[in-house]
Design a protein around this motif. Sequence first.
Motif, PDB file in Angstrom:
ATOM      1  N   ALA A 204       0.858  -1.311  -0.006  1.00 22.14           N
ATOM      2  CA  ALA A 204       0.105   0.025  -0.163  1.00 22.14           C
ATOM      3  C   ALA A 204       1.026   1.396  -0.246  1.00 22.14           C
ATOM      4  O   ALA A 204       0.367   2.347  -0.781  1.00 22.14           O
ATOM      5  N   ASN A 205       2.034   1.187   0.609  1.00 21.41           N
ATOM      6  CA  ASN A 205       2.994   2.568   0.759  1.00 21.41           C
ATOM      7  C   ASN A 205       4.280   1.783   1.217  1.00 21.41           C
ATOM      8  O   ASN A 205       4.439   0.664   1.551  1.00 21.41           O
ATOM      9  N   GLU A 246       0.706   1.772 -10.569  1.00 19.87           N
ATOM     10  CA  GLU A 246      -0.354   2.171 -11.445  1.00 19.87           C
ATOM     11  C   GLU A 246      -1.933   2.349 -10.461  1.00 19.87           C
ATOM     12  O   GLU A 246      -2.626   2.874 -10.837  1.00 19.87           O
ATOM     13  N   VAL A 247      -1.537   1.771  -9.295  1.00 18.90           N
ATOM     14  CA  VAL A 247      -2.995   1.747  -8.368  1.00 18.90           C
ATOM     15  C   VAL A 247      -2.619   2.491  -7.036  1.00 18.90           C
ATOM     16  O   VAL A 247      -3.394   2.626  -6.147  1.00 18.90           O
TER      17      VAL A 247
END
Length: 264
Positions: A204-205, A246-247
């Motif tokens: 996610a990060n 890309e997400v």
Amino acid sequence: MFVHLSMALEKIKIKHSFADAVDTYDSVASLQRQIGYDLLATHALEQLHGVVLDLGCGTGFLTQQLVPYGDNITLIALDLAQTMLLRCREKVGHQSHYLCADAEHLPLQMQCVDTIFSNVALQWCYPVDDALTELHRVLTDEGTVLFSTFGSDTLRELKVAWARVDDFVHVNDFYTLERLHTALENAGFVDITCKCTQYLRQYANVLELMHELKRIGAHNVNQTRSKALTSKKTLKTLISAYPKNEVGGVDATFDVIYVMARKA
């Protein structure tokens, strides 16, 4: 012998890092388990015989996979971190013997092991030459070593991002396939097969990636690392420098080298 200073690793810190991660390792080790399955698939396990060593057994995943072949083998699980070895013993019990030892100084007699498995552990030995010499010493004639280890492209995205922050070494360096092949030859191994596979993981990060690395015990153990705590400003700069996918999350590459070699 050529030794790059950035690759000088602190063995005591490695031992403590993995010892401290014993309670969190299994919850975040899905990649290590996948690599282990892929390593086992390279060998006809039903042909195992004699003494089999799981080098760097950790909490016992690979050891457990070898247990079903226990009618034909004497299994030994070995790890540098005693807490990891104890966790392995909780899972495997009397179906294996246990040794707390360093791969570079094996407490084993010459030519006493028929097959050695090692799943993503030997990258913590530098130079790897000493460990490979030990593996060659303890293997019987015609004995086989099969191992996986992280290659030089591992966490390349994180390396690039840190390079935009400062000049310290923040990510452990690992061997190229060519350097590893040469080390195997120098140790006396023959019929060497090396192949690379890259695994792309998504997070996610950046913080999620870094937390996973910490929970698995994969700390930065280079002697040239920064000894200071990472400030909020530095961390913010790192997050900004790390490319998004890309997400909107981040990707991390894990470069894995699979090796099979024989003692002549």
